[in-house]
Design an enzyme around this catalytic site. Sequence first.
Site, PDB file in Angstrom:
ATOM      1  N   CYS A   1       0.825  -1.211   0.000  1.00  0.00           N
ATOM      2  CA  CYS A   1       0.000   0.000   0.000  1.00  0.00           C
ATOM      3  C   CYS A   1       0.862   1.265   0.000  1.00  0.00           C
ATOM      4  CB  CYS A   1      -0.981  -0.038   1.173  1.00  0.00           C
ATOM      5  SG  CYS A   1      -2.389   1.075   0.974  1.00  0.00           S
TER       6      CYS A   1
ATOM      7  N   HIS B   1      -3.865  -4.978   0.177  1.00  0.00           N
ATOM      8  CA  HIS B   1      -3.502  -5.597   1.451  1.00  0.00           C
ATOM      9  C   HIS B   1      -3.600  -7.119   1.352  1.00  0.00           C
ATOM     10  CE1 HIS B   1      -3.854  -1.933   4.250  1.00  0.00           C
ATOM     11  NE2 HIS B   1      -3.943  -1.488   3.006  1.00  0.00           N
TER      12      HIS B   1
ATOM     13  N   GLU C   1      -2.891  -9.370   3.487  1.00  0.00           N
ATOM     14  CA  GLU C   1      -3.378 -10.019   4.717  1.00  0.00           C
ATOM     15  C   GLU C   1      -4.903 -10.031   4.766  1.00  0.00           C
ATOM     16  OE1 GLU C   1      -4.428  -6.026   5.783  1.00  0.00           O
ATOM     17  OE2 GLU C   1      -2.756  -6.846   4.642  1.00  0.00           O
TER      18      GLU C   1
END
Length: 446
Positions: A336, A420, A422
């Site tokens: 990001c 992202h 995750e």
Amino acid sequence: MAAPPATASTPSRCLSGANPRCAAQRSLSSLAVAAPPAGLRPFGTRALSVRAKVATGVQGASVVDDGVERPWKLSDARLVLEDGSVWKAKSFGASGTQVAEVVFNTSLTGYQEILTDPSYAGQFVLMTNPHIGNTGVNPDDEESNQCFLGGLIIRNLSICTSNWRCKETLEEYLIKRNIMGIYDVDTRAITRRLREDGSLIGVLSTDQSQTDDELLELAKKWKIVGVDLISGVTCDAPYEWSDRTDSEWEFKKDQSSGTFHVVAYDFGIKHNIMRRLTSYGCKITVVPASWPASEVLKLKPDGVLFSNGPGDPAAVPYAVKTVQEIIGKVPVFGICMGHQLIGQALGGKTFKMKFGHHGGNHPVCDLRSGRVDISAQNHNYAVDPESLPEGAKVTHINLNDNSCAGLQYPKMKLMSLQYHPESSPGPHDSDTAFSEFIELMKSNRL
């Protein structure tokens, strides 16, 4: 028996001299929907029971000018946008006046992870999913130690919670953290306005002593472009991170047997990024955003992570300089904000998007394989791929607008993603990016 009339937010109006397009002219009519029968719904041979907790934000009575007490809460808050539109709403959470940039998030779940994502510093988050608060809040879903966003804007606030992990209601949570929230506002109309006009600065206020014109003036004077927001969310000193994804939530069964020392720059890092790296066999040292590159290199890490974070990458030249001093020396992974800083460190340019990407349902294509992942994203800036030097390769694109979503530069031992991996909240399609970073560090050891 007929259902009661549907509750609708008060139509917005425009201040004199402001943009004449009002939300009331652009929103659709509300539809009244019959309420379902009361009682438990049969589930097989058993009745499905839930542990419920009543939320207080929608229960309060109101007294109006005629002195009559109403058994429902009346509008007591305003959202004033810089285009001059005024949206009346009902408040929950903290009271006061707050200024921030308004963005919309299309995630269906995970409002607690969104509230605690440091990348939302300086922003009001509007949830496009209309029903928020029904799962309450629990201490296990935090993505940081506090809430950094300016406020939460939702259509309907659930009158109760019914999740087995719930410890408190959303309103109780926001009050404790001094975060403002509003509901009973036409979020669909506001979202359409943001998509057409771009992200707008807004003012949330429960202060009835301030006029609409005064709040509009606050919105017009407040700026977010060029402001260093990272310094307000980063850690104060280095620390070690060792927590991994809990076994009950772990979906990657073949745990890594190797151990890699990763130094993570905290530009607003989320807990689950570190949990995923630890689950892949990494020992993590987290350092503040301003930590000197020379001190990091003295630790002889196997790799360096440049994390997510809020705001404009062009507003943090010190971070760009740090990235420049590290890339090429050890394998690096940017996520990001880290991706944007890598783009600038390579000599590329970044730009502010019209309304950004915020949500857990963005399709991304890996150009190397043709694989399409559904990703979680939260950013208002992007890297201009045309400005990158020869050797830097675009590996991923966002299929909604073809913007750059990933980079690779084999000679400099770097990889980065605009989204992202995750995915907290969001699908786990992109978790393989952590495995790719592990392989990059492995190959550097040879």
